[in-house]
Design a protein around this motif. Structure first.
Motif, PDB file in Angstrom:
ATOM      1  N   ALA A 111       0.824  -1.210   0.000  1.00 23.86           N
ATOM      2  CA  ALA A 111       0.000   0.000   0.000  1.00 23.86           C
ATOM      3  C   ALA A 111       0.855   1.255   0.000  1.00 23.86           C
ATOM      4  CB  ALA A 111      -0.931  -0.008   1.211  1.00 23.86           C
ATOM      5  N   LEU A 112       1.936   1.253   0.778  1.00 19.60           N
ATOM      6  CA  LEU A 112       2.825   2.412   0.799  1.00 19.60           C
ATOM      7  C   LEU A 112       3.514   2.601  -0.552  1.00 19.60           C
ATOM      8  CD1 LEU A 112       4.472   2.044   4.332  1.00 19.60           C
ATOM      9  CD2 LEU A 112       2.750   3.703   3.615  1.00 19.60           C
ATOM     10  N   LEU A 113       3.866   1.495  -1.204  1.00 21.07           N
ATOM     11  CA  LEU A 113       4.460   1.593  -2.533  1.00 21.07           C
ATOM     12  C   LEU A 113       3.474   2.164  -3.546  1.00 21.07           C
ATOM     13  CD1 LEU A 113       6.568  -1.661  -3.039  1.00 21.07           C
ATOM     14  CD2 LEU A 113       7.360   0.677  -3.362  1.00 21.07           C
ATOM     15  N   ALA A 114       2.214   1.728  -3.451  1.00 23.24           N
ATOM     16  CA  ALA A 114       1.219   2.138  -4.438  1.00 23.24           C
ATOM     17  C   ALA A 114       0.752   3.569  -4.240  1.00 23.24           C
ATOM     18  CB  ALA A 114       0.019   1.190  -4.391  1.00 23.24           C
ATOM     19  N   THR A 115       0.720   4.035  -3.000  1.00 20.45           N
ATOM     20  CA  THR A 115       0.173   5.367  -2.715  1.00 20.45           C
ATOM     21  C   THR A 115       1.240   6.422  -2.471  1.00 20.45           C
ATOM     22  OG1 THR A 115       0.014   4.875  -0.331  1.00 20.45           O
ATOM     23  CG2 THR A 115      -1.899   4.349  -1.716  1.00 20.45           C
ATOM     24  N   GLY A 116       2.524   6.031  -2.415  1.00 22.38           N
ATOM     25  CA  GLY A 116       3.580   7.006  -2.150  1.00 22.38           C
ATOM     26  C   GLY A 116       3.713   8.017  -3.272  1.00 22.38           C
ATOM     27  N   ARG A 117       3.714   9.294  -2.923  1.00 18.98           N
ATOM     28  CA  ARG A 117       3.826  10.364  -3.904  1.00 18.98           C
ATOM     29  C   ARG A 117       5.251  10.901  -4.004  1.00 18.98           C
ATOM     30  NH1 ARG A 117      -0.793  14.562  -2.405  1.00 18.98           N
ATOM     31  NH2 ARG A 117       0.262  15.695  -4.076  1.00 18.98           N
ATOM     32  N   ARG A 118       6.126  10.445  -3.139  1.00 18.39           N
ATOM     33  CA  ARG A 118       7.509  10.917  -3.159  1.00 18.39           C
ATOM     34  C   ARG A 118       8.445   9.716  -3.206  1.00 18.39           C
ATOM     35  NH1 ARG A 118       7.693  16.275  -2.398  1.00 18.39           N
ATOM     36  NH2 ARG A 118       5.860  17.271  -1.519  1.00 18.39           N
ATOM     37  N   SER A 119       9.638   9.954  -3.706  1.00 17.76           N
ATOM     38  CA  SER A 119      10.597   8.865  -3.871  1.00 17.76           C
ATOM     39  C   SER A 119      10.950   8.229  -2.540  1.00 17.76           C
ATOM     40  CB  SER A 119      11.858   9.396  -4.556  1.00 17.76           C
ATOM     41  OG  SER A 119      12.403  10.496  -3.827  1.00 17.76           O
ATOM     42  N   GLN A 120      11.081   9.042  -1.497  1.00 23.26           N
ATOM     43  CA  GLN A 120      11.417   8.486  -0.188  1.00 23.26           C
ATOM     44  C   GLN A 120      10.291   7.614   0.348  1.00 23.26           C
ATOM     45  OE1 GLN A 120      11.552  10.691   3.790  1.00 23.26           O
ATOM     46  NE2 GLN A 120      13.697  10.758   3.163  1.00 23.26           N
ATOM     47  N   SER A 121       9.041   8.020   0.137  1.00 26.96           N
ATOM     48  CA  SER A 121       7.903   7.226   0.605  1.00 26.96           C
ATOM     49  C   SER A 121       7.865   5.864  -0.063  1.00 26.96           C
ATOM     50  CB  SER A 121       6.597   7.985   0.349  1.00 26.96           C
ATOM     51  OG  SER A 121       6.580   9.211   1.034  1.00 26.96           O
ATOM     52  N   GLN A 122       8.215   5.812  -1.339  1.00 25.69           N
ATOM     53  CA  GLN A 122       8.214   4.527  -2.025  1.00 25.69           C
ATOM     54  C   GLN A 122       9.373   3.641  -1.559  1.00 25.69           C
ATOM     55  OE1 GLN A 122       7.934   5.198  -6.252  1.00 25.69           O
ATOM     56  NE2 GLN A 122       5.758   5.690  -6.089  1.00 25.69           N
ATOM     57  N   LEU A 123      10.512   4.240  -1.226  1.00 25.82           N
ATOM     58  CA  LEU A 123      11.593   3.460  -0.633  1.00 25.82           C
ATOM     59  C   LEU A 123      11.169   2.886   0.719  1.00 25.82           C
ATOM     60  CD1 LEU A 123      14.987   5.286  -1.283  1.00 25.82           C
ATOM     61  CD2 LEU A 123      14.402   2.926  -1.811  1.00 25.82           C
ATOM     62  N   VAL A 124      10.469   3.685   1.514  1.00 27.31           N
ATOM     63  CA  VAL A 124       9.978   3.198   2.800  1.00 27.31           C
ATOM     64  C   VAL A 124       9.016   2.040   2.598  1.00 27.31           C
ATOM     65  CG1 VAL A 124       8.554   3.827   4.791  1.00 27.31           C
ATOM     66  CG2 VAL A 124      10.332   5.382   4.010  1.00 27.31           C
ATOM     67  N   GLY A 125       8.116   2.165   1.623  1.00 27.87           N
ATOM     68  CA  GLY A 125       7.197   1.064   1.339  1.00 27.87           C
ATOM     69  C   GLY A 125       7.920  -0.198   0.928  1.00 27.87           C
ATOM     70  N   PHE A 126       8.987  -0.060   0.138  1.00 29.05           N
ATOM     71  CA  PHE A 126       9.771  -1.227  -0.268  1.00 29.05           C
ATOM     72  C   PHE A 126      10.417  -1.911   0.934  1.00 29.05           C
ATOM     73  CE2 PHE A 126      13.950  -2.946  -1.498  1.00 29.05           C
ATOM     74  CZ  PHE A 126      13.548  -3.935  -2.381  1.00 29.05           C
ATOM     75  N   LEU A 127      10.948  -1.125   1.877  1.00 28.36           N
ATOM     76  CA  LEU A 127      11.586  -1.713   3.055  1.00 28.36           C
ATOM     77  C   LEU A 127      10.566  -2.385   3.962  1.00 28.36           C
ATOM     78  CD1 LEU A 127      14.352   0.861   4.035  1.00 28.36           C
ATOM     79  CD2 LEU A 127      14.546  -1.250   2.733  1.00 28.36           C
ATOM     80  N   VAL A 128       9.389  -1.783   4.123  1.00 26.77           N
ATOM     81  CA  VAL A 128       8.338  -2.424   4.926  1.00 26.77           C
ATOM     82  C   VAL A 128       7.913  -3.735   4.273  1.00 26.77           C
ATOM     83  CG1 VAL A 128       5.979  -2.182   5.791  1.00 26.77           C
ATOM     84  CG2 VAL A 128       7.556  -0.250   5.923  1.00 26.77           C
TER      85      VAL A 128
END
Length: 241
Positions: free
Chosen positions: A160-177
């Motif tokens: 969900a964090l990967l799909a909804t992340g609007r910033r590059s850092q948010s998508q990295l966080v989603g990948f780590l989770v």
């Protein structure tokens, strides 16, 4: 360590992982994800150590040490680190500039959004994970079976964090989770992962994060204008037009 104590420790550490995932979904774009990611990584390392004590596998203590160093220290630091921008040409003195020319300063604009839908969505994903993992918990026995739905929940929240992340850092966080969720599920379902397997997977994750961080940093340098959390992806979509 008795089976009851091991079950309580596993449940506590798994719950801590889930709590940090919800906090990462709740956080705003200007807040740093380093603290929750580090706590999540150390909780996963503690989970592996408890499984090693309960199963009588000393090699899992080395795996726990590897997980703690990589997921608790190295990866959270890489996610929040931003390389310094290259210095541009020096501006001429104010006395030498024409009077009609004035430097234009454009402050970074952080477009926020309500975090309540994300929090409610994360809670819904946790419920779905617990319902989906019920057949699996009947098969897995021992101290880890009851905490197995947490691994499923981390995977769903990471997606969900990967799909909804609007910033590059948010998508990295989603990948780590997401990666922590996969690792948690593997450890809880199998009672431990061999050191060689975990080392190979960890090095792959480290390489992916390094590549994504370099790519995101270059995009931020070109388009981010110093915005917290990296470039807004909506701004990149506007470039297509």
């Amino acid at each position: 360590m008795s089976s009851g104590d091991a079950s309580q420790a596993v449940a506590l550490l798994a719950g801590l992982e889930l709590l940090t995932a919800v906090l990462l979904a709740w956080r705003g774009p200007a807040s740093s994800p380093r603290g929750p990611l580090a706590v999540q990584g150390f909780a996963l390392a503690g989970l592996v150590a408890v499984i090693g004590v309960a199963e009588g596998e000393p090699v899992l203590w080395l795996v726990a040490l590897l997980v703690g160093v990589l997921k608790g220290v190295v990866l959270p630091t890489l996610v929040v680190r931003r390389p310094s921008r290259a210095a541009g040409p020096a501006a001429p003195p104010a006395a030498d500039r024409p009077a009609t020319v004035r430097p234009v300063v454009r402050p970074a604009v952080v477009r926020g959004r309500s975090r309540v839908p994300l929090l409610l969505g994360a809670a819904g994903l946790v419920v779905v994970a617990y319902l989906a993992a019920r057949p699996v918990t009947r098969v897995v026995t021992g101290a880890t079976g009851q905490a197995l739905p947490v691994g499923f929940a981390l995977v769903l929240v990471g997606f969900a964090l990967l799909a909804t992340g609007r910033r590059s850092q948010s998508q990295l966080v989603g990948f780590l989770v997401l990666d922590n969720g996969i690792a948690t599920t593997a450890f809880l379902a199998t009672g431990g992962v061999p050191l060689v397997v975990e080392l190979g997977v960890s090095l792959d994750v480290l390489l992916v994060v390094l590549v994504l961080q370099v790519l995101g940093s270059r995009i931020d340098t070109a388009f981010g204008a110093g915005a917290p959390g990296g470039t807004d992806l909506d701004q990149l979509r506007e470039l297509h037009d």
